[in-house]
Design a protein around this motif. Structure first.
Motif: not given
Ligand code: AMP
Ligand code: MG
Length: 343
Positions: A309-332
């Motif tokens: 995503v970072d290598a794509t001009p004009g693009a941004a992303a938010l990745f959500l990943q669940a581990s158990g009851a917890h949700v990890r949030v990764y922004p580009s």
């Protein structure tokens, strides 16, 4: 005659007096209209601002007709589609195709190369096995999976721009445009609306959304990202204009076999369905790009997916990943800069 009834001329004058001065000077402000229709196995929704109901209906009718035509050409569920006619020529000579099909395939191949084959529309034979697994709750059997894997590979799909033709090198190849067609169709529908003079509109095909100018008086379109856990903190709402936003994930289409959750998204390099609960929301300048990038990032996972995503001009992303009851949030990297939170 009842005391309150006005004669036509008096009634007209009374209505005139009730109008805001700005309305008299500039004509009626565009009003909001909303329409929906089922296409491509999902619900397409159009929200637009137009002068009146009949202008809104004409424009949205033409936009839905464009989506229906793309569905008829690009579907892998319809034997009569142009896509399936092309697949029947797999292993044979190159086939000249429509501009629409060629454009989608060219976008798909660009993403296949950029993602090292994580996005791959030749994944059809394996997708079919996993569709059956989702129905039966049974893991696809190994020999069939191996046989299906032998029929995939984006390098076996050759495009010739000069003759606008496509060649599928191996017999039994099967294309599946499910990861890109909805974003493409939404953008094409938005272009049709623009052709009707509609400046401010939103077209959503399931999780693939495109928007043009902001609604009158607003800074942008408010778009909510679905949370991974129903009772967890909801992710931010976005405020967007002239952009595409696509969410890929296992929220609706997943199967659990032996306590493991398998997504409808497949890693074409291994033939396995992506496991675990995750979702990726991608904002990008174009519908097909946002759609394909979201699917690619789902396969690649947060670290490599966000690098793409970072290598794509004009693009941004938010990745959500669940581990158990917890949700990890990764922004580009560009997430905070591109995305204006709506709240
Ligand atoms: P999306 O919801 O846009 O992520 O698309 C998911 C759909 O794309 C699946 O239902 C399949 O039809 C297809 N698909 C699954 N895995 C892939 C992949 N790795 N590359 C391209 N298309 C895929
Ligand atoms: Mg997609």
């Amino acid at each position: 005659m009842p005391a309150l009834a006005l004669r036509p001329a008096a009634r007209w004058l009374a209505r005139l007096a009730l109008m805001a001065p700005a309305t008299l000077l500039f004509g009626a402000a565009p009003a909001r209209f909303e329409f929906s229709q089922a296409h491509m196995g999902t619900l397409f929704r159009i929200v637009l601002y137009a002068e009146d109901q009949s202008a809104a209906e004409r424009a949205s009718g033409a936009a839905f007709a464009r989506i229906a035509a793309l569905d008829a050409a690009l579907s892998d569920y319809r034997d009569g589609s142009e896509l399936m006619a092309l697949c029947r020529q797999a292993g044979g000579p190159a086939v000249r195709v429509s501009q629409d099909l060629f454009r989608v395939l060219a976008e798909a191949q660009a993403m296949a190369r950029r993602s090292g084959g994580a996005f791959d529309v030749t994944v059809g034979p394996v997708v079919r096995l996993w569709r059956r697994a989702r129905r039966t709750g049974q893991w696809p059997d190994a020999p069939r999976l191996a046989e299906a894997r032998a029929r995939i590979g984006y390098r076996e799909l050759a495009l010739d721009r000069r003759t606008r033709s496509v060649r599928l090198a191996k017999p039994g190849m099967l294309l599946d445009l499910g990861g890109i067609a909805k974003g493409f169709a939404a953008a094409e529908a938005l272009a049709v609306l623009e052709g009707f003079g509609i400046r401010s509109a939103l077209v959503a095909g399931g999780g693939d959304i495109v928007v043009s100018e902001a609604p009158p008086g607003a800074a942008g379109w408010r778009i909510a990202i679905a949370p991974l856990n129903r009772n967890g903190t909801p992710p931010p709402r976005l405020l967007l204009r002239n952009a595409a936003v696509s969410t890929s994930g296992d929220a609706e289409q997943a199967v659990e076999i032996g306590g493991v959750r398998y997504s409808h998204i497949i890693d074409p390099r291994t033939g396995r369905a992506v496991v675990g609960r995750s979702s990726v929301t991608v904002v990008a300048p174009a519908g097909a790009l946002a759609d394909a990038l979201a699917t690619a990032a789902s396969v690649l996972g947060p670290r490599r997916g966000l690098r793409l995503v970072d290598a794509t001009p004009g693009a941004a992303a938010l990745f959500l990943q669940a581990s158990g009851a917890h949700v990890r949030v990764y922004p580009s990297k560009r997430w905070n800069a591109i995305v204006t939170p709506a709240d």
